[in-house]
Design an enzyme around this catalytic site. Structure first.
Site, PDB file in Angstrom:
ATOM      1  N   ALA A  18       0.918  -1.339  -0.261  1.00 19.86           N
ATOM      2  CA  ALA A  18       0.047   0.128  -0.281  1.00 19.86           C
ATOM      3  C   ALA A  18       0.688   1.089   0.419  1.00 19.86           C
ATOM      4  O   ALA A  18       1.791   1.321   0.336  1.00 19.86           O
ATOM      5  CB  ALA A  18      -0.961   0.182   1.721  1.00 19.86           C
ATOM      6  N   ASP A  21      -5.946   8.481  16.467  1.00 19.60           N
ATOM      7  CA  ASP A  21      -6.174   8.704  15.073  1.00 19.60           C
ATOM      8  C   ASP A  21      -7.049   6.891  14.885  1.00 19.60           C
ATOM      9  O   ASP A  21      -6.532   6.416  14.143  1.00 19.60           O
ATOM     10  CB  ASP A  21      -4.881   8.213  14.222  1.00 19.60           C
TER      11      ASP A  21
END
Length: 732
Positions: free
Chosen positions: A33, A152
């Protein structure tokens, strides 16, 4: 712009490590990714014979002016994850440097992230939701015990391995609780849809902030959508700050009340209303699960699954609503440690947000735009509420941000390089800010949208986020409550604020309704305020004073004319200036007419004068004509105008004056006569035969006789007569 992006891509390609062995140990197999900060590769640890994931920092970041900050973030992720031992946390094994690029070696997770599952399933059952939430809380509990907050939490950072279990990744934003602030670089990092209010408002990250993000994530899993949506990230985060997260039952009717209460506790706006940390939340979840029935576990909101070509994906105990959704883009098999820092995309509110806290760093913003092949952010001014603008016009509903960015880019290209930029900077959109739309203001496209009667504390933060300078003044208002905006200059959403002339937005904030305090001595008729109460109330700031009409009740013997008889509010009370105050002013003593009391009995006259509230001073005197007890006279004439409390002097008759007549028989006549005349009688003397006229005579008899009560005067005032008869003796 395309050339620059191509150059960066080529730079990355030149450093592509596929097939290389890093530090003689990690053989890179393939790319997994790409993120805004790093690229993640699958690799094999040849020393231990296991598959790992390697995150390698982007070249442009490693060579940029903010290299130290990004390197520190890499190291912080390594330290944070290494400090936590939990099967639900992606482990970090090693860190180092490769060709000048920092890298992390992490546990390789076979599976997908939660976002991919959300796109496939749309909604989840209560059972599956609580299982994922429970494992997430278990992992966070270990982090919180180690003194680390994640900061997060979002579906992209929740990995589901091939056994379906949760593994939390991306601790790049994590910090020790004692050091936890939203950002040390002035950039707002995190995902707008999941940010806790205190992270946005107070720049403070807490364990409870992680729980808030978990609660929003669970809400989305159950409902198939996040609780708050907006056209831009600024409006979205302000909703988190100024609005309560809706109860999940509004989206999932029929869901267990305990589940709804648990989500409400996780997503409470106030930090103190949430569990203290993930350990406490995990314990509460276990207690909740012990009370759920089979139907409660199986509840799932019906939704159209994009993966099933709009076929309904139902389970026993499903909710009753259908939620058609557009097809979701396919997700890669795993988005491990995808820590990209993205600009907000209105079509996908789950993307990570970057917003300036005060003044954005132009270089950093340009770099961020280059990573996305977009026009640099500092070349495309944006209204926090209306999105990017072109030519100063607010974004219209239904238009997408990419379209507007393309239009702006076309304009810039059409203006031919430096000249076009000069126009944009000095005359075009770069020369002004745009007045943003407050989150609590509804606008109509058909008429100007005036900024008024909205919460100032929220709009002030919106102006700060938008880097718009302002001047605040305060004023009283009868229609706008305290703390809300009365007016702004410029006054409408979308109006321009000049950057070139350092224009400041003038904001008038309501102090609420002007207050006044009733004078404490207003009922004291001897004080200055008490002598003139209406003007005293006006001086105190009151302007809705009503005076009752004069009537018999307004007269007073005790309160002087013009002073207060009655007041509808308490002295010393603080009230709005327009509060109705009713006053009753004294008319003083009432005027009365003197009645005719002469000839009346004293008692009758007293009753008559008492009824008129006149004070009577009584005196008595003898009167030969008026009987005893009747009024002879009064100091006021009949018909005279008097007032309550006036004094009247009245004389009452004692009747005719009488005397008990002494017995003068045998006394010398001359002496008896003198005594009777002294008493006020008239004396008549008659004599018998007298042999010697020079001889003194004595009283032989008197009429009336001695001892008789005799009037001194007749009715006409003449003295009564006493007759003395005398005699003389030859032998005297």
């Amino acid at each position: 712009m395309k050339k620059e992006s191509y150059r960066l891509a080529m730079s990355e390609a030149q450093h592509a490590p596929e097939g290389q062995v890093i530090e003689g140990r990690y053989r890179v197999v393939s790319r997994i990714a790409d993120g805004g900060m790093a690229t993640v590769y699958q690799a094999v640890d040849e020393r231990l014979g296991r598959t790992v994931a390697i995150k390698i920092m982007h070249t442009q970041l490693a060579q940029g002016p903010q290299r130290d900050q990004f390197v520190e973030r890499f190291h912080r992720e390594a330290r944070s994850a290494a400090a936590i031992a939990n099967p639900h946390i992606v482990q970090v094994y090693d860190t180092g440097e490769f060709d000048g690029l920092d890298f992390l070696v992490m546990e390789y997770v076979h599976g997908v992230n939660l976002r991919y599952e959300m796109n496939q399933q749309v909604t989840f059952s209560v059972r599956e939701t609580l299982r994922i939430v429970g494992e997430t809380l278990d992992g966070l509990a270990s982090a919180h015990r180690a003194g680390v907050v994640h900061r997060d939490i979002k579906p992209e950072n929740i990995l589901l391995n091939d056994r379906g279990h949760v593994q939390i990744t991306d601790f790049g934003l994590a910090k020790a609780v004692s050091q936890a602030t939203l950002s040390s670089t002035g950039m707002l990092l995190g995902t707008a849809a999941y940010l806790a209010p205190e992270m946005i408002q107070h720049n403070q990250a807490t364990p409870q902030g992680d729980l808030y993000s978990v609660g929003i994530m669970a809400w989305e899993m159950l409902a198939g959508k996040v609780p708050f949506t907006a056209d831009n990230p600024v409006t979205l985060v302000f909703k988190h700050v100024h609005e309560d997260v809706p109860d999940i039952t509004t989206a999932c009717p029929g869901i267990n009340a305990g589940v709804a209460a648990f989500l409400a506790r996780l997503t409470a706006r106030a930090v103190e209303d949430r569990p203290q940390d993930a350990s406490v939340a995990f314990d509460e979840l276990q207690q909740l699960q012990s009370n759920l029935t089979i139907d409660d576990w199986q509840y799932r909101l019906s939704a159209v699954s994009p993966a099933a070509n709009d076929a309904a994906d139902t389970m026993p105990g499903d909710g009753t609503r259908q939620m058609p959704l557009p097809p979701a883009p396919p997700a890669p098999p795993v988005r491990q440690n995808d820590d990209r820092t993205r600009q907000f995309n209105p079509e996908n509110p789950n993307k990570t947000t970057v917003m300036p806290a005060q003044q954005a760093d132009p270089e950093a913003t340009t770099r961020l735009a280059l990573e996305k092949n977009d026009v640099p952010a500092n070349n495309v001014p944006a209204s926090p509420s209306n999105g990017p603008v072109s030519g100063g016009q607010p974004k219209r509903s239904g238009k997408r941000a990419p379209v507007i960015i393309a239009v702006v880019a076309a304009i810039v290209l059409a203006c031919a390089g430096g000249g076009g930029y000069a126009w944009w900077y000095f005359r075009g959109p770069g020369s002004y800010w745009t007045m943003p739309q407050p989150a609590d203001l509804t606008c109509s496209d058909s008429e100007p949208c005036r900024i008024s009667n909205i919460k100032w504390n929220a709009y002030e933060e919106l102006l700060k986020f938008s880097n718009i300078e302002y001047e605040e003044t305060e004023a009283f208002s009868d229609s706008v409550k305290a703390g809300n905006v009365i007016s702004t200059d410029p006054e409408n959403v979308g109006s321009h604020v000049s950057k070139r002339h350092h224009q400041k937005v003038k904001v008038v904030v309501s102090k609420g309704i002007k207050q006044g305090t009733v004078p404490t001595d207003i009922l004291d008729a001897t004080s200055a305020n008490g002598k003139d109460p209406i003007n005293a109330l006006k001086r105190a700031g009151f302007d809705n004073i009503e005076q009752t009409p004069a009537n018999d009740d307004a007269y007073s013997m005790d309160v002087p004319q013009g002073a207060l008889l009655d007041l509808s509010v308490d002295p010393g009370a603080t009230l709005p200036h327009n509060a109705k105050i009713t006053v009753t002013l004294s008319q003083g003593p009432k005027p009365v007419t003197m009645p005719d009391v002469v000839g009346k009995s004293k008692d009758e006259a007293q009753q008559t004068l008492d009824a008129l509230k006149l004070t009577v001073n009584w005196t008595e005197q003898f009167d030969d004509k008026i009987p005893q007890g009747q009024v002879i006279s009064a100091s006021a004439k009949t018909g005279d105008e008097l007032h309550w409390g006036d004094s009247v002097n009245a004389v009452v008759s004692k009747g005719p004056e009488t005397v008990t007549l002494p017995n003068y028989v045998g006394q010398k006549a001359a002496a008896a006569k003198a005594a009777l005349e002294k008493l006020g009688f008239s004396v008549k003397i008659s004599s018998q035969l007298t042999l010697d006229s020079s001889q003194d005579k004595k009283v032989a008899s008197q009429d009336p006789v001695g001892g008789t009560e005799v009037r001194l005067r007749q009715e006409d005032g003449t003295p009564n007569t006493v007759t003395l008869k005398m005699y003389s003796s030859l032998f005297d």
